[in-house]
Design an enzyme around this catalytic site. Structure first.
Site, PDB file in Angstrom:
ATOM      1  N   THR A   5       0.794  -1.224   0.000  1.00 36.27           N
ATOM      2  CA  THR A   5       0.000   0.000   0.000  1.00 36.27           C
ATOM      3  C   THR A   5       0.831   1.280   0.000  1.00 36.27           C
ATOM      4  OG1 THR A   5      -0.178  -0.094   2.422  1.00 36.27           O
ATOM      5  CG2 THR A   5      -1.954  -1.118   1.128  1.00 36.27           C
ATOM      6  N   GLY A   7       5.233   2.975  -0.484  1.00 36.52           N
ATOM      7  CA  GLY A   7       6.662   2.768  -0.642  1.00 36.52           C
ATOM      8  C   GLY A   7       7.046   1.750  -1.695  1.00 36.52           C
ATOM      9  N   TYR A 140      16.148  -5.828  14.077  1.00 34.97           N
ATOM     10  CA  TYR A 140      15.701  -5.690  12.683  1.00 34.97           C
ATOM     11  C   TYR A 140      16.682  -6.359  11.734  1.00 34.97           C
ATOM     12  CZ  TYR A 140      14.718  -3.456   8.186  1.00 34.97           C
ATOM     13  OH  TYR A 140      14.446  -3.227   6.861  1.00 34.97           O
TER      14      TYR A 140
END
Length: 239
Positions: A5, A7, A140
């Site tokens: 949705t 980037g 991450y």
């Protein structure tokens, strides 16, 4: 295509449609899903799905099965980009990152396997963070380097089924994800300047540049590319 949705995901979906593909895409937020559906048009179909939830993913795959969908390419782009100082991590935050970034993709691919056509190209979204020691990126980066291993092992394990797995690792990219790291506009501007200083090309990538790389990996033009990582990072990891 997951996480489509905004980037990189949105740009990749748009490029795939331009190339003539019909795109199934997912999003957690129903409002964002509807807005993206209106933007992408009839050559696409959006499905609500939180990729941190194996149960929701199984429901999505069931829908695809009932729709008789068969996939020539898959882009697992949904990700949790949370960054935190080492001493500030707790178990819940850790699980949120790993559930979305590695557990979700693993079990989604397991469920999707019967729907993948011979010659299917599966592209997982990695990160240049796995090659450099950025402060606050410990969890991450660890989740993304697990994907690097996954594309190698699955490429070998599923070689007889003619399915290719590759990792697409963007460098610093101008996406709404930056807003999730920076708490206010001044912090965001400072962070952007610091990030750009890390890039030998002295700028952040545009999402369309990452989308171009996805199209290459998804297409037959990359049919001799398997089990590897494609860095689109402006030289961050290598210069």
């Amino acid at each position: 295509m997951s996480g489509a949705t905004s980037g990189i995901g949105l740009a990749s979906a748009q490029r795939a449609i331009q190339e003539g593909a019909f795109v199934y895409f997912t999003a957690r937020n129903t409002e964002a899903l509807a807005q993206t559906q209106a933007l992408l048009g009839q050559q696409s179909h959006g499905i609500q799905c939180d990729h941190a939830s194996v149960h929701q993913q199984q429901s999505m795959v069931s829908y695809l099965q009932h729709s008789a969908a068969h996939l020539d390419a898959v882009f697992l782009n949904a990700g949790n980009v949370h960054h935190e100082a080492f001493g500030q991590w707790d178990e819940q935050k850790f699980d949120e990152v790993f559930n979305t970034n590695i557990k979700g993709p693993f079990f989604l691919l397991q469920s999707l396997l019967p729907l993948l056509n011979p010659g299917c190209s599966v592209v997982l979204c990695g990160s240049t963070s796995i090659h450099i020691a950025l402060p606050q990126s410990s969890v991450y980066a660890a989740s993304k380097i697990a994907l690097r291993s996954l594309v190698k092992t699955l490429s070998r394990e599923l070689l007889s089924q003619q399915i290719r797995f590759n990792l697409l690792s963007p460098g610093p990219t101008q996406t709404p994800g930056l807003d999730k790291i920076a708490s206010d506009e001044s912090t965001k501007l400072k962070l952007r300047a610091e990030i750009e200083q890390l890039v030998p090309l002295n700028r952040m990538a545009d999402s369309s540049e990452i989308a171009d790389a996805f199209i290459y990996l998804a297409s037959a033009e990359s049919r001799f590319v398997i089990g590897t990582e494609l860095l689109i990072d402006g030289g961050v990891a290598n210069l």
